[in-house]
Design an enzyme around this catalytic site. Structure first.
Site, PDB file in Angstrom:
ATOM      1  N   ASP A   1       0.856  -1.194   0.000  1.00  8.43           N
ATOM      2  CA  ASP A   1       0.000   0.000   0.000  1.00  8.43           C
ATOM      3  C   ASP A   1       0.884   1.234   0.000  1.00  8.43           C
ATOM      4  O   ASP A   1       1.577   1.506   0.982  1.00  8.43           O
ATOM      5  CB  ASP A   1      -0.920  -0.010   1.207  1.00  8.43           C
ATOM      6  CG  ASP A   1      -1.929   1.122   1.164  1.00  8.43           C
ATOM      7  OD1 ASP A   1      -1.515   2.291   1.276  1.00  8.43           O
ATOM      8  OD2 ASP A   1      -3.134   0.842   1.046  1.00  8.43           O
TER       9      ASP A   1
ATOM     10  N   ASP B   1       0.301   3.772   2.926  1.00  9.40           N
ATOM     11  CA  ASP B   1       0.812   3.300   4.210  1.00  9.40           C
ATOM     12  C   ASP B   1       2.330   3.353   4.252  1.00  9.40           C
ATOM     13  O   ASP B   1       2.921   3.689   5.293  1.00  9.40           O
ATOM     14  CB  ASP B   1       0.342   1.867   4.471  1.00  9.40           C
ATOM     15  CG  ASP B   1      -1.146   1.786   4.806  1.00  9.40           C
ATOM     16  OD1 ASP B   1      -1.769   2.845   5.029  1.00  9.40           O
ATOM     17  OD2 ASP B   1      -1.688   0.667   4.796  1.00  9.40           O
TER      18      ASP B   1
END
Length: 211
Positions: free
Chosen positions: A202, A205
């Site tokens: 991700d 993230d």
């Protein structure tokens, strides 16, 4: 839709380090910034310019400058923010708009939660920033937003793309406008939950931490 895969040893090296799960967020952010600057060089190859007279220390000559109205850069929040500095470094005269989209993890469709774009984008070259072109939902939604506001020249800059996402964008855009996608690498596939494989996880993230 036009697809351009940037091919350069420095790009390949930076993508490899980004993929490494052990790369810490500060290093990840720095590498994304550097990588986007390299991609921006390719993405702005057809940026509009006009003739401009300039006085050098020796004479007067003709050069070029970025045409008006200025291009607009649209990072897709939140991960697209990590690409903004790298893009504006190469195109400092551009304006910046923001579009907040998030993926519904069940339907994989994009949900809009923020929109700070001009109502009229007629005549503006638009550069959309989104690190991961996975299913294509977020990018398609962003392209639709700017097309609805009159844009006809859209360049999307992504770090990685999946073949499925590229095809989805191609089908959604059709031949309605001049849309290009510039990526560092096209990966193998999407997994069963819509993440790019091998990918880099991700991007949001890894840029900013899990929230």
């Amino acid at each position: 839709m036009h697809l351009h895969v940037a091919n350069h040893p420095l790009i390949d090296h930076k993508v490899t380090v980004l993929r490494d799960a052990s790369t810490p967020s500060p290093t990840f952010r720095l590498l994304v910034d550097e990588l986007v600057t390299l991609l921006a060089y390719e993405a702005t190859r057809n940026v509009r310019v006009v003739d401009h007279e300039v006085t050098t220390p020796l004479t007067v000559t003709m050069g070029t400058k970025i045409a008006s109205p200025a291009p607009i850069i649209v990072p897709i929040l939140r991960a697209g923010l990590g690409m903004l500095d790298g893009m504006t470094r190469l195109l400092p005269s551009a304006e910046v708009g923001f579009l907040g989209l998030k993926r519904d993890e069940e339907t994989l469709k994009a949900i809009t939660y923020a929109n700070r774009l001009p109502e009229d984008l007629s005549g503006r070259q638009v550069f959309v920033l989104d690190p991961m072109l996975a299913t294509g939902g977020s990018l398609i939604a962003a392209i639709e937003y700017v097309l609805e506001r009159g844009a006809t020249d859209v360049t999307c800059v992504c770090l990685l793309a999946a073949p499925e996402g590229i095809e989805n964008v191609r089908k959604a855009v059709g031949d309605r406008a001049d849309v290009s996608v510039v990526v560092a690498c096209v990966d193998e596939k999407l997994n069963e939950v819509g993440y790019i494989v091998p990918g880099l996880g991700d991007a949001g993230d890894r840029l900013y931490g899990v929230v």
